[in-house]
Design an enzyme around this catalytic site. Sequence first.
Site, short mmCIF file in Angstrom:
data_model
loop_
_atom_site.label_atom_id
_atom_site.label_comp_id
_atom_site.label_asym_id
_atom_site.label_seq_id
_atom_site.Cartn_x
_atom_site.Cartn_y
_atom_site.Cartn_z
N SER A 180 10.52 -37.39 -33.11
CA SER A 180 10.02 -37.97 -31.87
C SER A 180 10.01 -39.48 -31.85
CB SER A 180 8.60 -37.45 -31.59
OG SER A 180 7.72 -37.80 -32.64
N HIS A 208 11.51 -31.92 -28.75
CA HIS A 208 12.43 -32.88 -28.14
C HIS A 208 13.88 -32.38 -28.10
CE1 HIS A 208 9.30 -35.98 -28.01
NE2 HIS A 208 8.91 -35.46 -29.15
N LYS A 243 7.96 -31.71 -21.86
CA LYS A 243 8.95 -32.76 -22.02
C LYS A 243 10.15 -32.46 -21.11
CE LYS A 243 7.11 -33.95 -26.52
NZ LYS A 243 5.92 -33.06 -26.42
#
Length: 397
Positions: A180, A208, A243
């Site tokens: 990250s 991610h 995200k």
Amino acid sequence: MNLQSTLRRRLAERRERHLYRELKTLAAAPGPAARVDGRELVAFSSNDYLGFASHPAVIAAQQSGAELGAGATASHLVNGHLQIHAQLQDKIAEVTGREAALVFSSGYTANIGTICALVGRGDTVVSDKLNHASLIDGARLCGAASLRFAHSDLDALERQLGRAAETDGNILVAVDGVYSMDGDCAPLAGIAALCRDYGAWLMVDEAHGFGVMGSESLPAAGSVAAAGLGQEDAPVVMGTLGKAAGNAGAFVAGPRELIDYLVQFARPYIYTTGMPPAVAAGGLAATELMQREPQHRARLRGNIDHFRARAAELELPLAKSASAIQPLLLGCEKTVMSVAAELQQSGFLVGAIRPPTVPAGTARLRIALSAAHSEEQIEGLLEALAESLSAQKAASA
């Protein structure tokens, strides 16, 4: 010394070391234009990699989901598991190529709950030194022995696996798929091979990677699929819906037995009120968009390539990253804060990342790119960065 005096002293120490964190108040989710503390800025600090937080279809799905109730009203096992949760879990399993999935209220609780359910005293957790805080805390809390290895170093991982194999317990290897704060991908194929050799279980945090990378057959599944690995290679996959999906919450995906087991033993799942139905509906809509609209990933890839090419021309100190996370390493905490402040004055919001989030001496600007960014916005940020760094260099000469 009383409580308030102790807290004031510790806060003063943080300020003196340029490590004090302050909240920024946004009027709405940035998309990527953001009104921050009453001022219009272009946000390069969001994890909304596909622009789904402001996508009309996702917002409409959330609004429709709210008609099912403002909240789930209880934990999943008591009364709070709705049909929309089951639909979301089925879709996640399909997108990730896993047999089943389970939704959690956050990625933090998903990681802690999963690690603590799978291993305990007599077992070993082997972790990358740059793992996300939730993986680190899970390893600390579970009661198992905890071993760490140098970032993405396969030789160091094998040495720790050799140590763990000297015991009779189970071994869990936990890594981020995409890191990250550095934006680099773990060498998952090599890690999976070592896990097979030592009989270890591989757990990958896809916070991610989910939605933005994958394989030809599973284009949104994440870094595990991009590395060519299947369920047997990486049996435990965690991903977030806050995200690339632009919503909130998280999931764990894997074999049916894993999901059944977590329902029985993952305490943060058992003892937490279920995800609000509006959030589940939004997550479902976003996951469906990942499947049927690949143009969002294509735009993101184009923005990443353009940003890196122009940054190289401007000789900006970028780290090696092929993901949407583009760290610009400056080292000094004071410099990072100064450059971030200058960028904000120029109309750009960029995260200033300092210890303890990253190791000492590696303070950086964390530039997060989105499919929603225009080429003009990216050019504007690059020009402002080059100007600010040039001024910093001149001032220190």
